[in-house]
Motif scaffolding. Structure first.
Motif, PDB file in Angstrom:
ATOM      1  N   THR A  44      12.766  64.659  72.060  1.00 46.25           N
ATOM      2  CA  THR A  44      13.944  64.013  71.482  1.00 46.25           C
ATOM      3  C   THR A  44      13.632  62.625  70.921  1.00 46.25           C
ATOM      4  O   THR A  44      14.547  61.927  70.473  1.00 46.25           O
ATOM      5  N   VAL A 114      21.278  59.835  72.229  1.00 48.13           N
ATOM      6  CA  VAL A 114      20.551  61.001  72.728  1.00 48.13           C
ATOM      7  C   VAL A 114      21.240  61.481  74.003  1.00 48.13           C
ATOM      8  O   VAL A 114      21.567  60.685  74.880  1.00 48.13           O
ATOM      9  N   ARG A 143      20.890  63.043  68.800  1.00 48.16           N
ATOM     10  CA  ARG A 143      19.998  64.117  69.236  1.00 48.16           C
ATOM     11  C   ARG A 143      20.425  64.654  70.594  1.00 48.16           C
ATOM     12  O   ARG A 143      20.811  63.892  71.477  1.00 48.16           O
ATOM     13  N   GLY A 145      18.864  67.244  73.591  1.00 47.22           N
ATOM     14  CA  GLY A 145      17.648  67.935  74.023  1.00 47.22           C
ATOM     15  C   GLY A 145      17.871  68.643  75.347  1.00 47.22           C
ATOM     16  O   GLY A 145      18.396  68.052  76.291  1.00 47.22           O
ATOM     17  N   THR A 266      16.212  71.523  70.786  1.00 45.57           N
ATOM     18  CA  THR A 266      16.585  70.222  70.238  1.00 45.57           C
ATOM     19  C   THR A 266      17.662  70.451  69.183  1.00 45.57           C
ATOM     20  O   THR A 266      17.640  71.453  68.464  1.00 45.57           O
TER      21      THR A 266
END
Length: 270
Positions: A44, A114, A143, A145, A266
């Motif tokens: 990530t 993230v 993102r 992950g 991802t």
């Protein structure tokens, strides 16, 4: 492929879920798979200044290496005992340890750059609701992950071996191992995120033989502890599960190592 419908699970189901992960010694299991956290940080591209939320974080397998990059990290988990282990082990990393339900995260929309979960969110009762929460707290373009055990990999086969002895899942709950199927996980996120998934393998060299693996998981891994507790009064079933677990591991150990397959996903939140 159908997805589970979103449903509110009562406090009894959540209490049972917490009790499962408190039983045994999950931080010891997490130490065996510590490399997965580092792999997810790499996948990530977590770096200095990123706002990171690790969901179902346990004692911090992702949160700790993420914080070491200079990211601002919140580690959330339904089980405060696991968070306390992480807090005690890593008091100087600036991680915020927050008790939270992955199906109802106490964070505003678009809060994080993230969002991660390493073999964690897959065990929540309501898969669809959990997936929606991961996207909700991610900023647009953020993102996501995930690492999840695959059905065909070693841990997936372990769950298949334990299934006849384990307590039945609560009504409406889907098996967590389904998160390791790329088609299934794609249905969970739908058009909320752009996903890429592929299988990788973790090399594990912690166990000399199948009996050593069985004895460790029998004492430390919550789902295994729970299965054995359910059949504790039936010596024949205990012996059968003992043999099945050791046999599965003996087949998997080659030259002192095992390969545990996982799905790494991802995604970019829309």
């Amino acid at each position: 492929m159908s997805t589970p419908s979103t449903a509110a699970f009562d406090t009894g189901v959540k209490a049972r879920h917490r009790a499962l992960w408190v039983s045994g010694d999950y931080p010891a299991v997490a130490d065996v798979i510590a490399a997965l956290g580092e792999r997810l940080v790499e996948a990530t591209a977590i770096g200095s200044g990123d706002r990171v939320l690790d969901v179902a974080a346990g004692a911090g397998n992702v949160a700790v290496p993420a914080a070491r990059t200079g990211a601002h990290v919140v580690a959330s988990d339904l089980t405060p005992e696991l968070l306390e282990t992480g807090r005690t082990r890593h008091p100087d990393l600036g991680i915020i340890w927050r008790t939270a339900d992955a199906e109802d995260l106490p964070f505003d929309d678009d809060s994080f750059d993230v969002v991660t979960s390493c073999v964690g969110v897959m065990f929540t009762p309501d898969h669809l609701r959990s997936a929606r929460e991961l996207v909700r707290v991610s900023r647009p373009g953020g993102r996501i992950g995930l690492i999840n055990w695959t059905p065909a990999g070693f841990i997936g086969r372990l769950f298949a071996v334990m299934k006849p002895y384990a307590p039945p899942l609560p009504p409406g709950t889907q098996p967590g191992i389904r998160w390791g199927d790329p088609d299934y996980i794609a249905t969970l996120f739908g058009d909320k995120a752009d996903l890429e998934s592929h299988a990788e393998s973790l090399t594990v060299s912690a166990f000399a033989d199948g009996a050593a693996f069985r004895d460790f998981f029998k004492a430390a891994y919550g789902p295994t502890v729970t299965a054995y507790r359910r059949i504790a009064d039936d010596a024949e079933q205990v012996a059968a599960l003992d043999a099945a677990m050791a046999g599965l591991a003996d087949e998997a150990i080659v030259d002192g190592t095992m390969e545990w397959e996982y799905l790494i996903t991802t995604a970019t939140a829309r």
